[in-house]
Design an enzyme around this catalytic site. Structure first.
Site, PDB file in Angstrom:
ATOM      1  N   HIS A  24       0.833  -1.205   0.000  1.00  0.00           N
ATOM      2  CA  HIS A  24       0.000   0.000   0.000  1.00  0.00           C
ATOM      3  C   HIS A  24       0.874   1.264   0.000  1.00  0.00           C
ATOM      4  O   HIS A  24       0.550   2.243  -0.657  1.00  0.00           O
ATOM      5  CB  HIS A  24      -0.918  -0.003   1.226  1.00  0.00           C
ATOM      6  CG  HIS A  24      -1.979  -1.061   1.158  1.00  0.00           C
ATOM      7  ND1 HIS A  24      -3.299  -0.828   1.433  1.00  0.00           N
ATOM      8  CD2 HIS A  24      -1.918  -2.379   0.831  1.00  0.00           C
ATOM      9  CE1 HIS A  24      -4.002  -1.945   1.283  1.00  0.00           C
ATOM     10  NE2 HIS A  24      -3.176  -2.901   0.930  1.00  0.00           N
ATOM     11  N   ASP A 125      -5.998   5.669   2.394  1.00  0.00           N
ATOM     12  CA  ASP A 125      -6.123   4.256   2.063  1.00  0.00           C
ATOM     13  C   ASP A 125      -7.525   3.819   2.466  1.00  0.00           C
ATOM     14  O   ASP A 125      -8.009   4.164   3.555  1.00  0.00           O
ATOM     15  CB  ASP A 125      -5.080   3.496   2.887  1.00  0.00           C
ATOM     16  CG  ASP A 125      -4.833   2.108   2.366  1.00  0.00           C
ATOM     17  OD1 ASP A 125      -5.814   1.346   2.255  1.00  0.00           O
ATOM     18  OD2 ASP A 125      -3.672   1.792   2.086  1.00  0.00           O
TER      19      ASP A 125
END
Ligand code: UDP
Length: 486
Positions: A24, A125
């Site tokens: 990520h 995120d």
């Protein structure tokens, strides 16, 4: 670029908040680079814990071009400080689980940070599902960044919605994902994400929260490109009202960032690139299972045997210090010259685009999927967790540029159900895959076509280039728009 005239002299301060795992952190850093290139007045700041700042710095590289990307740190949750590891998948499995468990305690830290710094826009995120609410407390608009693709999203959403009426506890069951465009998608229940169970303690709740917070974001940013997932992008737009920006493959922003591409996500092993230089074009299988692979020693042993007996050249990324537990006797001598072990971190994007690389054995993490297709390399798929089996479907059944390593027994996302994949099966799969005149040729041609469309998407006039421009324009339009909390 035409901007909102009222804001034409303004800077746009964008906070990017990635989840604490390399799969990520890496694409979100690439996204920050894309924002810098897209507009001189966008000021992206990566917001991470101190232990992850180095990873961002190495991914940015030495080049001045990305110097405008700032890094702002917030304290790591105190429950985990004794582990000395702030990135999931870097330390032991127990340490990763500890970080995962303590993620909730980051919410107040984010709250304080946004209240103090008041950026113009937040891109969080999607696993930080609280971000839209926290941002709204200060009137700040928020978008989600999806590190996974649209195909897994729509498949997963359909499955998730089907769950209450389906017998998901029957492990022999194969379900058909209904109402999807493209080929019929059937999934054995064991290959569905472990978090399929709605009421699963941690992940089930997390997903409930994520789906609930989607209506609160301004839009979503996805690391994909329209030509790759055309029908599924349309399907996304049909089932979700939120606008989506398909801006990938983000890794392609590193094309001229030599240093950044080698140390993207970690200190890359340069020696393996020199080794590749000595090999014939298309002759090497690159074997890498992402940033968090926890194979058991028995499986690593079988993989070593399989690669040895395949008689192909291979470049294999392994982790950990326990090699004596799985390495067959005399193995390193026998594979000398034909096999190369990266004991740590490989410069994956550089390896994939090296002419010697002819195949990629992958766990089908979304970044690896995109990086593989962007390089035009056919893939051998070996998924084992999360939505990786769904990603495999896209590669094998929809795009036709990959084949499974093994399908000879039960495959599962649950570690306790993993069957040992025998070395003989691995040897057969690898050796057959690259045989001249085999299906490889057709897969190579399909992979090359996808790579051409990936490049076209990020170039001037391409769909991803257009979506980044639209995103930046919309971000400027959002400045000063006071978002009301729910
Ligand atoms: N990666 C890398 N070197 C390695 C292993 C992984 O550069 O030795 C990078 C890879 O290029 C990708 C990311 O780490 O960008 C892994 O993300 P992915 O979604 O493929 O898998 P995850 O680690 O999230 O399971």
């Amino acid at each position: 670029m035409a901007l909102n005239p009222n804001n034409s002299n303004k800077k746009c301060r964008v906070f990017l908040i990635p989840q604490l795992m390399r799969g990520h952190l890496i694409p979100m850093t690439d996204f920050a680079k894309l924002l810098v290139v897209a507009h001189p007045d966008v000021e992206p700041t990566m917001v991470v814990t101190p232990g992850n700042a180095a990873l961002i710095k190495s991914s940015l590289g030495q080049s001045q071009s990305f110097g405008r990307v700032q890094i702002l740190t917030y304290p790591f949750p105190s429950e985990c400080t004794e582990t000395n590891v702030e990135t999931m998948g870097v330390g032991s499995k127990e340490e990763t689980m500890l970080i995962n468990k303590s993620l909730l305690s980051i919410r107040p830290v984010h709250e304080e940070l946004l209240g103090k710094s008041k950026p113009d826009v937040v891109v969080a995120d999607s696993l930080f599902y609280w971000a839209p609410n926290v941002a709204a407390e200060y009137g700040i608009p928020c978008l989600f960044f999806f590190c996974s693709g649209v195909f897994p999203f729509v498949v997963f959403k359909h499955i998730y919605d089907m769950q209450p009426s389906m017998g998901f506890d029957d492990c022999h069951r194969v379900i058909t994902v209904s109402n999807l465009p493209g080929p019929k998608i059937e999934m054995p229940v064991t290959e569905l994400p472990n978090y399929r169970i709605r009421h699963d303690e941690v992940t089930g709740k997390l997903l409930d929260s994520l789906f609930r917070s989607l209506p609160d974001v301004f839009g979503i940013v996805v690391n994909t490109f329209r030509a790759l997932e055309k029908e599924y992008c349309k399907e996304y737009e049909r089932i979700q009202s939120k606008r989506a920006y398909f801006i990938g493959p983000v890794s392609l922003c590193n094309a001229s960032n030599v240093d950044g591409v080698i140390h993207r996500g970690g200190k890359g092993d340069v020696g393996c690139l020199r080794w590749l230089d000595s090999k014939e074009d298309g002759s090497v299988v690159f074997v890498s299972f992402g940033s968090q692979c926890y194979f058991k020693s028995e499986q690593l042993h079988e993989l070593a045997i399989g690669l040895e007996h395949s008689r192909r050249n291979f470049l294999w990324v392994v982790r950990g210090d326990n090699m004596e537990e799985w390495m067959p006797d005399g193995w390193e001598d026998r594979i000398a010259g034909r096999g190369f072990l990266v004991k740590g971190w490989a410069p994956q994007v550089a390896v994939l685009s090296h002419p010697a690389t002819g195949a990629f054995m992958t766990h089908c993490g979304w970044n690896s999927v995109l990086e593989g297709v962007s390089a035009g390399v056919p893939m051998l798929t070996w998924p084992f967790a999360a939505e990786e089996f769904i990603n495999e479907k896209l590669l094998v059944e929809v795009l036709g540029c990959a084949a499974k390593v093994w399908d000879g027994g039960k495959r599962s996302t649950r570690e306790e159900e993993h069957e040992l994949v025998p070395g003989s099966a691995i040897a057969h799969a690898v050796s057959k895959f690259m045989e001249p005149g085999s299906k490889y040729v057709a897969m190579l041609s399909k992979a090359k076509n996808v790579a051409v469309s990936a490049l076209a998407a990020v170039q001037y006039g391409g769909s991803s280039h257009g979506d980044i421009k639209n995103l930046v324009k919309d971000m400027f339009g959002l400045i000063g728009k006071n978002v009301m909390p729910n």
